[in-house]
Design a protein around this motif. Structure first.
Motif, PDB file in Angstrom:
ATOM      1  N   PHE A 102       0.829  -1.207   0.000  1.00 16.36           N
ATOM      2  CA  PHE A 102       0.000   0.000   0.000  1.00 16.36           C
ATOM      3  C   PHE A 102       0.867   1.263   0.000  1.00 16.36           C
ATOM      4  O   PHE A 102       0.694   2.159  -0.823  1.00 16.36           O
ATOM      5  N   ASP A 103       1.822   1.311   0.931  1.00 16.41           N
ATOM      6  CA  ASP A 103       2.638   2.524   1.060  1.00 16.41           C
ATOM      7  C   ASP A 103       3.537   2.743  -0.159  1.00 16.41           C
ATOM      8  O   ASP A 103       3.863   3.881  -0.502  1.00 16.41           O
ATOM      9  N   ASN A 104       3.948   1.659  -0.800  1.00 14.95           N
ATOM     10  CA  ASN A 104       4.723   1.801  -2.026  1.00 14.95           C
ATOM     11  C   ASN A 104       3.913   2.540  -3.091  1.00 14.95           C
ATOM     12  O   ASN A 104       4.394   3.496  -3.695  1.00 14.95           O
ATOM     13  N   VAL A 105       2.681   2.080  -3.302  1.00 11.87           N
ATOM     14  CA  VAL A 105       1.866   2.680  -4.354  1.00 11.87           C
ATOM     15  C   VAL A 105       1.433   4.092  -3.942  1.00 11.87           C
ATOM     16  O   VAL A 105       1.368   5.010  -4.763  1.00 11.87           O
ATOM     17  N   ALA A 106       1.183   4.277  -2.636  1.00 12.81           N
ATOM     18  CA  ALA A 106       0.681   5.574  -2.167  1.00 12.81           C
ATOM     19  C   ALA A 106       1.798   6.620  -2.042  1.00 12.81           C
ATOM     20  O   ALA A 106       1.523   7.791  -1.797  1.00 12.81           O
ATOM     21  N   TYR A 107       3.041   6.191  -2.230  1.00 12.14           N
ATOM     22  CA  TYR A 107       4.173   7.111  -2.013  1.00 12.14           C
ATOM     23  C   TYR A 107       4.063   8.380  -2.876  1.00 12.14           C
ATOM     24  O   TYR A 107       4.149   9.498  -2.370  1.00 12.14           O
ATOM     25  N   GLY A 113       0.319  15.426  -2.379  1.00  9.36           N
ATOM     26  CA  GLY A 113      -0.709  16.088  -1.584  1.00  9.36           C
ATOM     27  C   GLY A 113      -1.962  15.302  -1.237  1.00  9.36           C
ATOM     28  O   GLY A 113      -2.818  15.816  -0.548  1.00  9.36           O
ATOM     29  N   THR A 114      -2.094  14.055  -1.704  1.00  9.36           N
ATOM     30  CA  THR A 114      -3.269  13.277  -1.307  1.00  9.36           C
ATOM     31  C   THR A 114      -3.011  12.654   0.059  1.00  9.36           C
ATOM     32  O   THR A 114      -2.107  11.838   0.197  1.00  9.36           O
ATOM     33  N   LYS A 115      -3.775  13.064   1.066  1.00 13.62           N
ATOM     34  CA  LYS A 115      -3.534  12.568   2.412  1.00 13.62           C
ATOM     35  C   LYS A 115      -4.643  11.634   2.888  1.00 13.62           C
ATOM     36  O   LYS A 115      -4.419  10.752   3.702  1.00 13.62           O
ATOM     37  N   ALA A 121      -6.759   4.812  -0.852  1.00  5.87           N
ATOM     38  CA  ALA A 121      -7.152   3.422  -1.087  1.00  5.87           C
ATOM     39  C   ALA A 121      -7.697   3.252  -2.496  1.00  5.87           C
ATOM     40  O   ALA A 121      -7.421   2.248  -3.164  1.00  5.87           O
ATOM     41  N   VAL A 122      -8.453   4.251  -2.957  1.00  5.49           N
ATOM     42  CA  VAL A 122      -8.994   4.191  -4.322  1.00  5.49           C
ATOM     43  C   VAL A 122      -7.853   4.203  -5.341  1.00  5.49           C
ATOM     44  O   VAL A 122      -7.834   3.392  -6.287  1.00  5.49           O
ATOM     45  N   ILE A 123      -6.900   5.114  -5.128  1.00  7.79           N
ATOM     46  CA  ILE A 123      -5.765   5.219  -6.059  1.00  7.79           C
ATOM     47  C   ILE A 123      -4.954   3.924  -6.075  1.00  7.79           C
ATOM     48  O   ILE A 123      -4.575   3.415  -7.134  1.00  7.79           O
ATOM     49  N   VAL A 124      -4.716   3.380  -4.859  1.00 10.37           N
ATOM     50  CA  VAL A 124      -3.904   2.163  -4.754  1.00 10.37           C
ATOM     51  C   VAL A 124      -4.580   1.022  -5.501  1.00 10.37           C
ATOM     52  O   VAL A 124      -3.941   0.312  -6.290  1.00 10.37           O
ATOM     53  N   GLU A 125      -5.884   0.875  -5.290  1.00  5.86           N
ATOM     54  CA  GLU A 125      -6.591  -0.216  -5.978  1.00  5.86           C
ATOM     55  C   GLU A 125      -6.557  -0.029  -7.499  1.00  5.86           C
ATOM     56  O   GLU A 125      -6.237  -0.959  -8.246  1.00  5.86           O
ATOM     57  N   ARG A 126      -6.828   1.190  -7.938  1.00  3.65           N
ATOM     58  CA  ARG A 126      -6.848   1.463  -9.375  1.00  3.65           C
ATOM     59  C   ARG A 126      -5.468   1.198  -9.999  1.00  3.65           C
ATOM     60  O   ARG A 126      -5.356   0.592 -11.069  1.00  3.65           O
ATOM     61  N   ALA A 159       2.862  -0.085 -10.876  1.00  4.53           N
ATOM     62  CA  ALA A 159       1.696   0.471 -10.177  1.00  4.53           C
ATOM     63  C   ALA A 159       2.072   1.772  -9.467  1.00  4.53           C
ATOM     64  O   ALA A 159       1.333   2.755  -9.487  1.00  4.53           O
ATOM     65  N   ARG A 160       3.261   1.772  -8.852  1.00  3.99           N
ATOM     66  CA  ARG A 160       3.724   2.953  -8.140  1.00  3.99           C
ATOM     67  C   ARG A 160       3.905   4.118  -9.116  1.00  3.99           C
ATOM     68  O   ARG A 160       3.603   5.268  -8.795  1.00  3.99           O
ATOM     69  N   ALA A 161       4.406   3.791 -10.317  1.00  5.88           N
ATOM     70  CA  ALA A 161       4.634   4.853 -11.306  1.00  5.88           C
ATOM     71  C   ALA A 161       3.310   5.409 -11.836  1.00  5.88           C
ATOM     72  O   ALA A 161       3.174   6.620 -12.014  1.00  5.88           O
ATOM     73  N   ILE A 162       2.313   4.529 -12.077  1.00  3.98           N
ATOM     74  CA  ILE A 162       1.067   5.046 -12.664  1.00  3.98           C
ATOM     75  C   ILE A 162       0.148   5.655 -11.615  1.00  3.98           C
ATOM     76  O   ILE A 162      -0.819   6.310 -11.960  1.00  3.98           O
ATOM     77  N   ALA A 163       0.480   5.470 -10.331  1.00  4.27           N
ATOM     78  CA  ALA A 163      -0.362   6.038  -9.272  1.00  4.27           C
ATOM     79  C   ALA A 163      -0.393   7.559  -9.319  1.00  4.27           C
ATOM     80  O   ALA A 163      -1.342   8.177  -8.839  1.00  4.27           O
ATOM     81  N   VAL A 164       0.644   8.181  -9.872  1.00  6.40           N
ATOM     82  CA  VAL A 164       0.637   9.649  -9.960  1.00  6.40           C
ATOM     83  C   VAL A 164       0.086  10.108 -11.320  1.00  6.40           C
ATOM     84  O   VAL A 164       0.160  11.287 -11.652  1.00  6.40           O
ATOM     85  N   GLU A 165      -0.478   9.163 -12.087  1.00  7.07           N
ATOM     86  CA  GLU A 165      -1.090   9.453 -13.379  1.00  7.07           C
ATOM     87  C   GLU A 165      -0.184  10.258 -14.302  1.00  7.07           C
ATOM     88  O   GLU A 165      -0.504  11.392 -14.689  1.00  7.07           O
ATOM     89  N   PRO A 166       0.938   9.659 -14.663  1.00  6.98           N
ATOM     90  CA  PRO A 166       1.843  10.368 -15.578  1.00  6.98           C
ATOM     91  C   PRO A 166       1.294  10.322 -17.005  1.00  6.98           C
ATOM     92  O   PRO A 166       0.340   9.597 -17.282  1.00  6.98           O
TER      93      PRO A 166
END
Lengths: 256, 285
Positions: A102-107, A113-115, A121-126, A159-166
């Motif tokens: 979780f923390d890897n993807v949420a990093y 700024g998403t706290k 959780a939504v971002i991590v799942e997506r 997943a970690r890279a796409i979590a910030v929607e590049p």
């Protein structure tokens, strides 16, 4: 090339001190396509890839000339944090942080700024679904990212890279440390990802370039050991009717 | 048995004997201290302070308090500087383009290496000259902990540097590539990954303070009363062992204090091991 252009290198050269490592490269990265950089070891393809998100800034003594553009804007003028948010990267060796999945993807989202835990959780799942890892880890998001297998780790990094929607994902030999089955999964994943992301991949596996990419760039060092772009075009064309004899020699395995 | 196997067995036998002797010597020292010291350890020994004088009557309460203060105050001075300097040396200085900075850094590194090998009494002398006399802090916990900090800062810098260097480059790159700046990368990724190594270094330094005598001999004063402020003098347990052995007739009390001291050091080392194991278990669960 009819596709829209996401990134573009214009007459781009890179120097380590006095040593010229990349010689005046110009090339377009089309949007929602996979562009592969191939060439023998030391031809500068990874260095070139790292120019797109300015990872070379970290190396003392590196200077550049020419331009790299993202959506028409010079990346050297952009705030580097902002640039790297738009241009994500996946590295050769899977490098998850020693934190939970979780923390890897949420990093990344946390940095930007998403706290709120439920937003995260939504971002991590997506993101995990986007990286085809969700079904394997959904019951164990608290588990350390380091405990996954190599292939899973690499998909976690995606997943970690796409979590910030590049907009763009750079991949530096993303499968070279993986076994064939895991490699295949990454390649399948890339085909899905290109619907939403523009991808540039460095590989020295020519079959991989032929399998996954839409466009291929062939780089080679000249007599001064500077990396030059020999040829860039649709992958099919590069692999069947290359216009430069050196490209033909390389893809037919005569050197490299 | 052939000659080569025989040679191997002879070599292994020698290593075994060397190992056994080393363990035996240690066991003998610790065993002797425990044998002589443990009988004198009662609840009263911990709760009463030394009464002074030649007879060496009383317990070690005030020396425990002083030792505790010394560890806490010294670490409060040394940890921020030591860890900060190590972060600068490993994470920032390398990317500097200025020759001047690079030169300074290599001088600083050399200085750290050298300081780590300087006998502790030299730091004591320095502390006496600067903190006790020139700055007029007197024989006090303040003077002694500042001098003690000088002793352990090089240790903390070195262990922290090692811990930071052991963090894989991949973590740094991954964090930066996600848009973190260098400070965020250090704070959120590098320091947590290096935490085990850094805290081991800090605990080792705490051990140095607990067992140090030379520095405190010339900066802490030696009062056997319970310290009531930073400006109070005092004596740590280790110092108390010295005073008891050399200036009183109560050699048995010195042995008892030594036994407590040894127990404390063992406890600290056990906690180092515990930190190490717990964190690695968590990482690889």
């Amino acid at each position: 090339m009819t596709a829209e252009i996401r990134m573009r290198a214009v007459d781009y050269s890179l120097f380590y001190g006095d040593f010229k490592a990349l010689n005046s490269i110009s090339l377009d990265i089309p949007t929602y396509r996979i562009s592969a950089f191939i060439g023998p070891s030391g031809c500068g393809k990874s260095t070139f890839l790292r120019s797109f998100n300015r990872m070379n800034d970290l190396i003392p003594g590196v200077t550049t000339s020419g331009k790299v553009l993202l959506d028409g804007n010079d990346v050297s003028k952009e705030d580097v944090v902002n640039l790297r948010r738009k241009v994500g990267m996946v590295f050769q060796r899977p490098n998850p942080f020693p934190k939970s999945i979780f923390d890897n993807v949420a990093y990344g989202p946390r940095l930007h700024g998403t706290k709120n835990r439920s937003d995260l959780a939504v971002i991590v799942e997506r993101s995990l679904k986007g990286a085809a890892l969700w079904d394997e880890v959904k019951d164990d998001l608290g588990k350390s990212g380091m405990s996954l297998s190599g292939g899973q780790q690499q998909r976690l990094c995606i997943a970690r890279a796409i979590a910030v929607e590049p907009e763009v994902i750079l991949m530096d030999e993303p499968a070279s440390a993986l076994d064939p089955v895991a490699t295949l999964k990454i390649e399948e994943l890339m085909n899905v990802l290109k619907k939403n992301y523009t991808i540039a991949i460095v590989t020295h596996n020519m079959q991989q370039a032929a399998r996954v990419s839409d466009y291929t760039a062939f780089l080679l060092t000249d007599e001064n050991r500077a990396g030059n772009l020999i040829e860039f075009g649709p992958t099919k064309q590069i692999f069947t009717t290359p216009s430069d004899s050196r490209t033909e020699d390389y893809i037919s395995g005569r050197f490299g | 048995m052939n000659r080569r196997a025989l040679n191997q067995n002879a070599a292994f036998a020698m290593f075994w004997i060397a190992g056994a002797v080393a363990v035996l010597i240690m066991a003998f020292v610790v065993g002797y201290i425990m044998l002589k010291g443990l009988p004198g350890i009662t609840a009263d020994f911990f709760t009463s302070s030394p009464r002074g004088g030649l007879s060496g009557e009383g317990g070690i309460y005030s020396t425990i308090v002083t030792t505790f203060y010394m560890v806490v105050v010294t670490l409060a001075f040394a940890v921020p500087f030591g860890v900060g300097a190590a972060i600068y040396l490993t994470e920032y200085s390398g990317t500097s383009e200025s020759r001047m900075v690079l030169k300074l850094v290599s001088v600083a590194r050399f200085g750290v290496e050298t300081l780590a090998g300087v006998p502790s009494i030299i730091f004591g002398l320095f502390g006496y000259a600067l903190f006790v006399s020139a700055l007029n802090f007197g024989f006090s916990i303040l003077s002694a902990s500042m001098a003690g900090a000088c002793l352990i800062i090089p240790v903390i810098i070195r262990t922290t540097e090692e811990a930071l260097k052991a963090v894989p480059t991949g973590y740094r790159e991954a964090s930066l590539a996600l848009g973190a700046n260098r400070w965020e990368t250090i704070w959120k990724v590098i320091l947590p990954s290096a935490f085990r190594g850094i805290s081991t270094g800090i605990l080792l330094s705490a051990g140095r303070i607990v067992s140090e005598t030379a520095i405190f001999f010339v900066t802490l004063g030696g009062s056997y009363r319970v310290p009531h402020s930073l400006m109070s003098g005092g004596r740590t347990m280790a110092l108390h062992v010295y005073y008891l052995a050399m200036e009183t007739r109560a050699f048995d009390k010195a042995m008892s204090t030594a036994a407590v001291l040894v127990g404390l050091i063992v406890l600290m080392n056990l906690s180092i091991n515990m930190i190490t194991n717990r964190i690695s278990a968590k990482e690889y669960k």
